[in-house]
Design a protein around this motif. Structure first.
Motif: not given
Length: 122
Positions: A45-47, A94, A96
């Motif tokens: 998560p988030f990384l 990551n 997006y």
């Protein structure tokens, strides 16, 4: 004696999120090296992806992509002379917007001069 490519590779994924890669380079018989030797986690998560170990340094699309599919016979002289190919460190990646934007960075140790560029001199 020098070979163009002689490598032994093992990679895989365990438990859906743990990944690893081991790749030994036998191209120079008197100087056997590890190209890839890392372990990491996917979908953190988030990384995103986090890997620790000897990894290919993300320095542009030319150095990250496989050299099997190059337009010319070799990579550019900037890539061969000045950029670090593999280095030990922490790799983060990551994506997006439904994989429309990809981000990669690596905190790594810069290899000393002469480690990968002994063919070019000082």
């Amino acid at each position: 004696m020098f070979f163009r490519r002689v490598r032994l590779r093992s990679d895989g994924t365990g438990y859906g999120s743990v990944e690893y890669a081991l790749e030994v380079d036998f191209e120079q018989l008197n100087f056997i090296t590890w190209d890839h030797m890392w372990a990491g986690f996917k979908d953190v998560p988030f990384l995103g992806t986090v890997r620790v170990g000897q990894h290919k340094v993300p320095q542009g699309l030319e150095s990250i992509s496989s050299d099997y599919h190059l337009t010319f016979l070799e990579r550019s002289s900037v890539t061969d002379c000045f950029w670090t190919i593999f280095a030990p460190g922490v790799f983060l990646a990551n994506d997006y917007f439904d994989k429309a934007v990809t981000v990669q960075t690596m905190f790594h140790r810069v290899q000393p001069l002469g480690f990968y560029n002994e063919d070019f001199g000082d």
